[in-house]
Write a protein that holds these residues in place. Structure first.
Motif, PDB file in Angstrom:
ATOM      1  N   GLU A  97      45.614  96.469  32.195  1.00 45.66           N
ATOM      2  CA  GLU A  97      46.830  96.907  31.695  1.00 45.66           C
ATOM      3  C   GLU A  97      47.253  95.696  33.149  1.00 45.66           C
ATOM      4  O   GLU A  97      48.576  95.038  33.165  1.00 45.66           O
ATOM      5  N   ASN A  98      46.629  95.680  33.848  1.00 43.80           N
ATOM      6  CA  ASN A  98      46.826  94.374  35.380  1.00 43.80           C
ATOM      7  C   ASN A  98      46.882  93.289  35.093  1.00 43.80           C
ATOM      8  O   ASN A  98      47.825  92.784  35.361  1.00 43.80           O
ATOM      9  N   VAL A  99      46.077  92.906  34.258  1.00 39.79           N
ATOM     10  CA  VAL A  99      46.219  91.304  33.560  1.00 39.79           C
ATOM     11  C   VAL A  99      46.839  91.051  32.437  1.00 39.79           C
ATOM     12  O   VAL A  99      47.594  90.325  32.211  1.00 39.79           O
ATOM     13  N   HIS A 100      47.258  92.630  31.876  1.00 37.89           N
ATOM     14  CA  HIS A 100      48.570  92.167  30.794  1.00 37.89           C
ATOM     15  C   HIS A 100      49.835  91.312  31.206  1.00 37.89           C
ATOM     16  O   HIS A 100      49.945  91.396  30.548  1.00 37.89           O
ATOM     17  N   ILE A 101      50.162  92.664  32.521  1.00 36.26           N
ATOM     18  CA  ILE A 101      51.605  91.547  32.907  1.00 36.26           C
ATOM     19  C   ILE A 101      51.856  90.757  33.099  1.00 36.26           C
ATOM     20  O   ILE A 101      53.125  89.581  33.538  1.00 36.26           O
ATOM     21  N   GLY A 102      50.254  89.559  33.939  1.00 36.44           N
ATOM     22  CA  GLY A 102      50.382  88.180  34.402  1.00 36.44           C
ATOM     23  C   GLY A 102      51.100  87.590  32.784  1.00 36.44           C
ATOM     24  O   GLY A 102      50.694  86.568  33.194  1.00 36.44           O
ATOM     25  N   ALA A 103      49.803  88.098  31.669  1.00 34.35           N
ATOM     26  CA  ALA A 103      50.038  87.453  30.428  1.00 34.35           C
ATOM     27  C   ALA A 103      51.520  88.198  29.620  1.00 34.35           C
ATOM     28  O   ALA A 103      51.021  87.225  28.760  1.00 34.35           O
TER      29      ALA A 103
END
Lengths: 249, 290, 354
Positions: A97-103
């Protein structure tokens, strides 16, 4: 037109001059190191470039566009990603989910309501894969070790495919094997065309990794050159008062 | 003339609010917590003084010698058992805890004393001095003097004593303060104890100048919060100015228009300030932090 | 191309999730129970408790969508509950609505009105820091209470407003209210689920963890928070619109009631603030208990004491709430089970090291 131009930046806090007419020349497409004794203004410079602080005077231009007064999200959207000395990740969200935010692609209102698109999910997984954290995708980010959190921060910046990545002390508190892994990832990403500016105190890391090194002292640029040139420069050695520099070979 | 009288009363009553607001904002500045229970604690102080007054027949000012130590100890206990253990998200968690404490106190007071309005009596309550055509109700004057005295003491302690230095250091940079050997826990505990001890005084003042019951705490806390927000969280000077200002405006509006609109102005000013300057008149404009 | 980090975790971690059958099964059972409730327990006293439980369920679920997911604890949502009540009472008299089923048509209207009110309110409140926000929500509630008392020509002042009760017979009176409440609760829960799984929800959760970092990564924080605020206000308006005709009268001190806000917070925290189902569980259990005690013992002050103590205990001992704590217990159980399995299979593939 250079990629990132930092010209005559001055910034004072009360009586303390953090940056004085600082002009930096970062080489596009290279891994730039930014070193200097404590208090030389490195983190402040990063803050100014990424919009966390406003300079008193001077300008920052990215791809010709003036971003001096841009806010952090505007700077990120323009293509400059930044990590922090003390990692700032989202501890209660999972790694994925953390990475999704940047995506996420910012801007479209409709995006806010829909599920994440397949493209974004793919990029997020790719990012995690790149830094080697796939196995931990479903763990809450807060449970990661310090070094792993640094990798995570790296992943969620890179997923937005920035043109420039500013890394603030990426080696701090990281064990040697993980550091080597991180160095490898930086080199890999650099080959794909991302410009890096790395603030660091770990001299070995800087010397081994960087193509160009800029030295800051008392708020402005002191020297620029290849690691070898900078390492032996007497002015640089003096600025450090003979501590780290003379100990490094 | 009527307006001058209203201004006067606003200033006199404002002194009380200034004292309470100063305690509230000081506690926030040192400990990063919003003592939401202050309204209920003031009412508790009022009931304590009332009980002492009724059962021991002591003058309200004298009763303070009993009520203040009790509440100071209570303040320290609240810190030690409820606030100190909070590890994460201090500001929000402590606010919620104090909200719970306020509710608890209100419930206990309502259960013990029922909802009838009471007021603390002293023989001189209704006397007043007449100076220059203006009416100075004695009780207001005495309360104002007491508040002013305590504020002066607070100032002296904060700026002229070693404890005060520790307090200011903890306010500015708790980590650094700890590094130089200041026991920030003790400083915090004592600060909260002082704040709540002052609520004992505030309670006595409130109880002699108003008819009250347990539910009065709502009105008190909402006004104090508005005053502190207006003055800026953490700014004692801001709290003082804002308290006097708000009370004067309220009293003048009450007289010129009606008491109902007086209370409403309180909140209207809040809304206006929020729209224009969200950090309050004297607050620091920080990056929106956690 | 990718190099995996060597970690010490075993090749395939055991699944910590409660098996799908158990999860959906238990939800199904609960759903059936809730639908059958008023038919099975037809005693009006019991069904009254049920109606209040539904009202709180809608309120808490809606509140959680904003406060739980974003971390901005709003202690003034009674404002929207009150707006729902007053709007329903005022419109019912203005439009000459026949008491009964027609009154329920006012629920969507109240929801819209509450939502519209939430826009400027939220916009103003969300510009300040978290602690100031919380304090302001409380101040806001007092402001509305003051308006309710003073705009007498609209709100009836301290006399309040009356609503004629529907002419349904005593033994089935509560049932329509209960089912409408149940329906609203389902909608609220579904909304909460959709939000939670969406990118919008992810943005809210990121704001909860580190708002500035979220903003720096491109999340439009003000917009995100405002939308969540409005959604939560809508559900509180719905709850108010159900409450007013059920109780039959609307008074300032009960419409804009700090005790209501406190109970929302206590229910959500106890159940598990920010989780999907936690607050609902908290609402069902505590609201039912609350109504039962009110009917049996009366006396609002005992409530304040009980809620105060309960809240202090939860904040101190179990701030994450009961539902997440139970789920942690389940995880520990799984770990222990797996460990026992490993220990009872000696020398298998050299997995066990000294």
């Amino acid at each position: 037109m250079r990629l990132l131009e930092v010209e005559n930046i001055s910034k004072s806090y009360g009586g303390i001059k953090a940056l004085q007419l600082c002009t930096m020349n970062f080489t596009e497409g290279a891994i730039n190191g930014l070193i200097g004794p404590n208090g030389s203004g490195k983190t402040t410079l990063f803050n100014v470039i990424t919009g966390y602080e406003q300079p008193d005077s001077g300008s920052v231009r990215f791809r010709g566009k003036d971003i001096t007064s841009a806010t952090p999200d505007e700077v990120f959207a323009a293509g400059i990603g930044r990590t922090f000395q003390l990692t700032r990740i989202f501890p209660r969200l999972t790694v994925l989910e953390n990475v999704h935010i940047g995506a996420q692609r910012p801007g479209l209102l409709s995006q806010m309501r829909s599920w994440s698109t397949a493209d974004e999910r793919e990029r997020a997984i790719e990012s995690l894969d790149f830094v080697g954290l796939t196995r931990l995708s479903r763990e809450p980010a807060g449970s990661l070790s310090y070094g792993q959190q640094k990798l995570l921060e790296f992943a969620f910046i890179m997923v937005a495919r920035p043109k420039v990545m500013l890394l603030d002390e990426p080696a701090g508190g990281v064990n040697p094997s993980l550091l080597k892994h991180l160095g490898g990832r930086i080199k890999e990403l650099n080959k794909e065309g991302v410009t890096f500016i790395i603030v660091e105190h770990d001299m070995e890391f800087v010397m081994e990794l960087c193509d160009q090194v800029s030295v800051m002292h008392q708020g402005s640029a002191l020297r620029e050159g290849t690691p070898a040139e900078v390492r032996n420069d007497p002015a640089v050695l003096e600025a450090y008062l003979g501590t780290d520099m003379t100990e490094a070979k | 003339m009527l307006i001058a009288q209203a201004v006067l009363e606003g200033v006199l009553v404002g002194g009380f609010y200034a004292l309470m607001a100063a305690g509230l904002t000081l506690v926030f500045g040192v400990m990063d917590i919003v003592n939401f229970a202050i309204g209920a604690l003031i009412v508790l102080g009022a009931y304590l003084s009332y009980t002492v007054n009724v059962h021991l027949h002591l003058d309200p000012f004298v009763s303070l010698f009993i009520t203040t130590p009790i509440m100071t100890v209570l303040g320290f206990a609240i810190y030690w058992f409820l606030i100190k253990p909070i590890k994460t998200d201090r500001v929000v968690m402590s606010l919620l805890t104090m909200f719970a404490v306020a509710t608890l106190i209100e419930g206990v007071l309502d259960l013990t004393f029922n909802s009838g309005l009471v007021q603390i009596h002293a023989s001189y309550i209704n006397n007043s001095l007449k100076i220059g055509g203006l009416n100075f109700p004695l009780i207001y004057v005495l309360s104002f003097l007491l508040s002013a005295f305590l504020l002066a003491m607070l100032f002296l302690v904060t700026y002229r004593t070693k404890f005060g230095r520790s307090l200011r250091a903890s306010m500015q940079n708790p980590v650094a303060a700890r590094l130089v050997g200041i026991n920030t826990d003790k400083v915090s505990g004592i600060t909260l104890a002082i704040g709540i001890g002052m609520a004992a005084v505030g309670g006595m003042i409130f109880g002699t100048t108003n008819a009250f019951n347990a539910a009065s705490s709502y009105d008190l806390i909402s006004r104090l919060l508005v005053i502190v927000i207006l003055g800026g969280f953490g700014s004692v000077g801001g709290a003082l100015v804002s308290a006097i200002f708000m009370l004067v405006v309220q009293d003048v509006v009450s007289v010129v228009w009606s008491p109902v609109w007086g209370s409403t102005t309180f909140y209207v000013i809040l809304i206006v300030v929020l729209l224009v300057r969200p950090q309050g008149l004297f607050g620091k404009k920080g990056v929106r932090a956690q | 191309m990718s190099t995996q980090l060597a970690t010490n975790t075993p090749a395939a971690p055991p699944s910590y999730e409660i098996p799908k059958i158990a999860r959906f099964g238990s939800l199904g059972v609960v759903a059936i129970l809730m639908v059958a409730f008023p038919v099975v327990f037809s005693n009006p006293t019991v069904t009254t408790i049920g109606v209040f439980a539904m009202i709180y369920l809608v309120s808490v679920t809606g509140w959680n969508i904003f406060s739980g997911y974003s971390g901005y604890i709003a202690l003034g949502h009674a404002v929207f509950f009150g707006i729902g009540q007053y709007a329903t009472a005022m419109l019912a008299s203005y439009w000459n609505i026949t008491p009964g089923w027609q009154t329920f048509l006012l629920i969507p209207v109240s929801m819209v009105l509450a939502g519209i009110a939430a826009v400027p309110i939220g916009f103003m409140l969300l510009r300040v820091r978290k602690h100031t926000f919380i304090v302001l929500t409380i101040a806001l509630m007092f402001i509305f209470q003051l308006f309710a008392y003073n705009f007498r020509s609209w709100t009836g002042g301290s006399q309040g407003l009356e609503m004629t009760p529907p002419s349904w017979s005593g033994d089935i009176f509560n049932m329509p209210f209960y089912y409408v409440g149940l329906g609203l609760s389902v909608i609220a829960l579904l909304t909460s689920w959709v939000v939670r799984r969406s990118k919008f929800g992810l943005g809210l959760l990121a704001i909860r963890d580190d708002e500035d970092r979220a903003r720096s990564l491109g999340i439009k924080t003000t917009q995100t928070k405002l939308i969540a605020f409005v959604i939560s206000a809508v559900f509180l308006g719905a709850a108010g619109a159900l409450y007013a005709p059920f109780v039959g009268s609307v008074y300032p001190q009960f419409s804009f009631d700090p005790a209501f806000d406190l109970s929302l917070a206590v229910m959500a925290f106890t159940g598990g603030l920010g989780t999907l189902l936690g607050p609902s569980v908290g609402a069902l259990v505590i609201a039912s208990a609350q109504q039962y005690f009110l009917l049996t013992f009366g006396g609002a002050n005992v409530f304040l004491i009980v809620y105060g103590v309960l809240f202090i205990l939860i904040l101190r001992l179990l701030p994450g709430g009961v539902v997440p704590a139970l789920s942690m217990q389940w995880q520990h159980h799984v770990v222990r089970r797996e460990r026992r399995k490993l220990e009872s299979e000696p020398q298998q593939e050299g997995v066990a090291k000294q």
